[in-house]
Write an enzyme that holds these catalytic residues in place. Sequence first.
Site, short mmCIF file in Angstrom:
data_model
loop_
_atom_site.label_atom_id
_atom_site.label_comp_id
_atom_site.label_asym_id
_atom_site.label_seq_id
_atom_site.Cartn_x
_atom_site.Cartn_y
_atom_site.Cartn_z
N GLU A 227 0.31 35.27 56.30
CA GLU A 227 1.14 34.43 57.15
C GLU A 227 0.64 33.00 56.98
O GLU A 227 -0.43 32.66 57.50
CB GLU A 227 1.06 34.88 58.61
N CYS A 261 2.41 27.53 63.86
CA CYS A 261 2.97 27.62 62.51
C CYS A 261 4.49 27.60 62.49
O CYS A 261 5.09 27.19 61.49
CB CYS A 261 2.44 28.85 61.79
#
Length: 484
Positions: A227, A261
């Site tokens: 990720e 993020c």
Amino acid sequence: MAIIENNTDISDHLAIVELNAAFASQKTAFAADRAPSAATRKARIETMMDMVRAYRHSIHDALAADFGSHPKGASDLIEMLGILGRAQYALDHLEEWMRPQPRHADPALMGRSEVYIQPQPKGVIGNIVPWNFPFDIALGPMVDMFAAGNRVMIKPSDYTPACAELLKIMIGEYFPADLAYVAVGGLDLARAFSKLPLDHLLYTGSPNVGREIMAAAASNLTPVTLELGGKCPTVMTSGSVTRENVDTVIGTKIIKNGQMCISVDHVYVPREDVAAFTDHARAFMAEVVPDYAKTSECTGIISDRHLARLSGMLDEVANLASVVTFEENAATDPETRRMPMHLVIDPPADTAVMTEEIFGPIMPVIPYDSLADVIDRINAGERPLAVYVFSENENQIAQVLDETTTGGAAVNLCAIQGGLPSLGFGGTGSSGMGRHHGEDGFREFSNPRGVVVKKGDVNVDLFWSPYDKAARLVEETMSAPVLG
């Protein structure tokens, strides 16, 4: 995701010795129980939930210690309720996920045989956790890993030492080390962790470190879930620059003060609507979070180094673009590292705010004249973790979604796709690979073993020598018309 990497000042020798011992104990324990029952898996998840509830106030304190300032409400909603939501969703659906999945087999060949996919535990799974969500990204994926029947090893970021130590205490109290273990240390420990012959490894962080993690894992052929974040764009279409929509964009941006993020990295706004966007943003900040950076509602920037990086971004564009702040005498408090929110209007394409993932309370506003040009700009860069589009026009929405490739997306919302337990979360290309959350996480951390169980007569002898007995079947198949 996390721009800053590990601190190298921590001596990791003893931690590495303990890490290797814990890994060996988990491998041994898994070998003794390769297929834990649904009841066992549920009990582990329920224990996690009890642990989070019991340590609520300690989690508040640890987050505040590491960030300098961290709203308790954000700690509750994001770092704890998100985990509890994922856990409850897994409890509600676990038996369904664990069932074998039937697959088709031609009865002329296989008769009445059963053919299915059996999800089985992979074994020992590692999770290298970033600093920005030290509990949510440590324990949220742990739900999926436990649901899939695995044992779990966690390496927290050394940029959140209070959170890392608390995680070690929490998990040490509620779980035996051969089931769940937390390794606390710095860069050497992180490298040793990624080199373990794990059965799967999840890493959340930056693309550059992601490459190193993947290379280290490759030596053991360890599968990885990465990720990696990226510059998530928001596209405001003509007519969409309303107070409600701008509230959504700015409200999302100030979650963790931009240190997320899937936050809005930059926003494309029709040229004629830039002033309106700025006015709406100013109204939101004044009415909803007045004196934002002076209050406990503002999360501190994680470190002095990260704060200096963000300040450098603003210094670079100070004479190249219009920089908008929303507070009188807006200044960063060095003690709490609370940084005010800034808009940067139409910065040059080669500046850091346009080339690097920002990961803080700075948002470029990019005027545009053509939606097609916006899509071209998005596609010219690396594939982001998410794209957000605001519009009531179905054709425009479809244009943005169909003509871009991202890990996730949201329409007339931002970032919510990363918080739904039913929706797989992950990236593509430089923003990552693989998925976790819900059933997607269960599948990610399971081995999908294909199984055939013979029932009745089968015709597998067609594949044995001599092969002339299959000649008619071969000729009929080769000469048959293609049917669509």
